[in-house]
Design a protein around this motif. Structure first.
Motif, mmCIF file in Angstrom:
data_model
loop_
_atom_site.group_PDB
_atom_site.id
_atom_site.type_symbol
_atom_site.label_atom_id
_atom_site.label_comp_id
_atom_site.label_asym_id
_atom_site.label_seq_id
_atom_site.Cartn_x
_atom_site.Cartn_y
_atom_site.Cartn_z
ATOM 1 N N LEU A 1 0.832 -1.209 0.000
ATOM 2 C CA LEU A 1 0.000 0.000 0.000
ATOM 3 C C LEU A 1 0.861 1.250 0.000
ATOM 4 C CD1 LEU A 1 -2.882 1.172 0.178
ATOM 5 C CD2 LEU A 1 -2.631 1.132 2.665
ATOM 6 N N ILE B 1 2.669 1.525 -3.457
ATOM 7 C CA ILE B 1 1.768 1.970 -4.526
ATOM 8 C C ILE B 1 1.404 3.436 -4.340
ATOM 9 C CG2 ILE B 1 -0.530 1.643 -5.513
ATOM 10 C CD1 ILE B 1 -0.240 -1.327 -4.837
ATOM 11 N N LYS B 2 1.182 3.827 -3.082
ATOM 12 C CA LYS B 2 0.862 5.226 -2.815
ATOM 13 C C LYS B 2 2.016 6.137 -3.219
ATOM 14 C CE LYS B 2 -0.700 8.315 0.874
ATOM 15 N NZ LYS B 2 -1.042 8.432 2.317
ATOM 16 N N SER C 1 2.194 6.520 -7.029
ATOM 17 C CA SER C 1 1.127 7.305 -7.662
ATOM 18 C C SER C 1 1.306 8.801 -7.489
ATOM 19 C CB SER C 1 -0.230 6.888 -7.082
ATOM 20 O OG SER C 1 -0.285 7.180 -5.699
ATOM 21 N N HIS D 1 -8.287 -4.557 -2.483
ATOM 22 C CA HIS D 1 -7.968 -3.134 -2.327
ATOM 23 C C HIS D 1 -6.664 -2.780 -3.038
ATOM 24 C CE1 HIS D 1 -6.629 0.473 0.102
ATOM 25 N NE2 HIS D 1 -7.814 0.842 -0.346
ATOM 26 N N LEU D 2 -5.668 -3.656 -2.936
ATOM 27 C CA LEU D 2 -4.398 -3.405 -3.620
ATOM 28 C C LEU D 2 -4.565 -3.478 -5.136
ATOM 29 C CD1 LEU D 2 -1.817 -5.344 -1.407
ATOM 30 C CD2 LEU D 2 -2.265 -2.888 -1.470
ATOM 31 N N LYS E 1 -5.960 -0.150 -6.223
ATOM 32 C CA LYS E 1 -4.922 0.879 -6.159
ATOM 33 C C LYS E 1 -3.912 0.725 -7.302
ATOM 34 C CE LYS E 1 -5.950 3.175 -2.378
ATOM 35 N NZ LYS E 1 -6.196 4.642 -2.380
ATOM 36 N N THR E 2 -3.541 -0.520 -7.608
ATOM 37 C CA THR E 2 -2.592 -0.767 -8.688
ATOM 38 C C THR E 2 -3.179 -0.372 -10.040
ATOM 39 O OG1 THR E 2 -1.633 -2.608 -7.437
ATOM 40 C CG2 THR E 2 -1.144 -2.513 -9.786
ATOM 41 N N LYS F 1 -5.221 1.968 -10.657
ATOM 42 C CA LYS F 1 -5.186 3.429 -10.784
ATOM 43 C C LYS F 1 -3.808 3.903 -11.236
ATOM 44 C CE LYS F 1 -8.829 4.459 -7.418
ATOM 45 N NZ LYS F 1 -9.150 5.137 -6.138
#
Length: 231
Positions: A59, A62-63, A66, A204-205, A208-209, A211
């Motif tokens: 998380l 990935i954050k 981004s 959830h991951l 996020k990925t 995006k």
């Protein structure tokens, strides 16, 4: 006097019964399941810790991937338009994100056919996606394996309960069956909890990925469109 003493004795018996009423904590529930149940619970606990660690590690990664300046592409296009290729590469190195690395790969191919540039960006994009999805598949595995391990504990617990019942000489006593039933129930619940947590973390991951992948595709297309514009 006899009635009053009987009432007092009855009240004391009720008080003693209430005071000796058995309460069961989670630790007692696990310890009551026997060695087989404790081993399965320990395995599930290790899987839970691994799932939580992978989730938060991915998380944050990935954050971080981004996060990119909204003016990044405008600066890249200005540098490329003015022929400042070195400045554009330096900017990509400073940003150091999946998007900037894709753009940098395209910048190094400037002067070659647009199809070659596009192919180079796509290949670099696959490597970036692979890096973003690192260890995420383990979460999917845990979400599927944990309930199965829990059900294994259920089967083991029922076997133990039947074994104890067979050795009880035909008399059914709940305290004899308790250990096997505790094993069956606690491992099932634990397996389902770990599976649900891992499944939610995995999905959830994935969102996020996706995006970040969309962000990479959008910026790559913008870069290629800029290269395709007539000078």
């Amino acid at each position: 006097m006899i009635l009053q003493s009987d009432i007092q004795d009855g009240a004391e018996l009720l008080t003693d019964a209430e005071s000796t009423e058995k309460t069961l904590s989670i630790i007692e529930l696990i310890s009551s399941g026997g060695m087989a149940g404790q081993i399965i619970i320990a395995v599930l606990f290790v899987l839970l810790i691994a799932a939580i660690y992978i989730y938060f590690e991915r998380l944050f990664a990935i954050k971080s991937a981004s996060q990119i300046d909204s003016n990044f592409m405008n600066q890249i296009k200005d540098h490329v338009s003015n022929g400042k290729i070195d400045s554009a590469q330096m900017l990509c190195a400073q940003v150091n994100s999946p998007v900037s690395r894709l753009i940098n790969k395209g910048i190094t191919r400037i002067g070659k056919p647009l199809e070659d540039i596009n192919t180079a960006i796509e290949n670099a994009g696959r490597l970036e996606i692979y890096g973003l999805e690192k260890n995420v598949s383990i979460l999917a595995t845990i979400s599927g394996v944990a309930p199965m391990i829990g059900f294994l504990g259920t089967v083991v617990g029922m076997i133990l309960a039947i074994f104890e019942l067979a050795n009880a000489g035909g008399t059914i006593q709940m305290d004899v069956l308790a250990s096997g039933l505790y094993t069956a129930m606690t491992t099932t619940v634990a397996g389902l909890i770990v599976g649900i947590v891992a499944y939610m973390a995995y999905n959830h991951l994935v969102v996020k990925t996706d995006k970040v992948v969309y962000q990479m595709e959008a910026n790559s297309l913008e870069f290629l469109d800029h290269l395709n514009e007539p000078i």
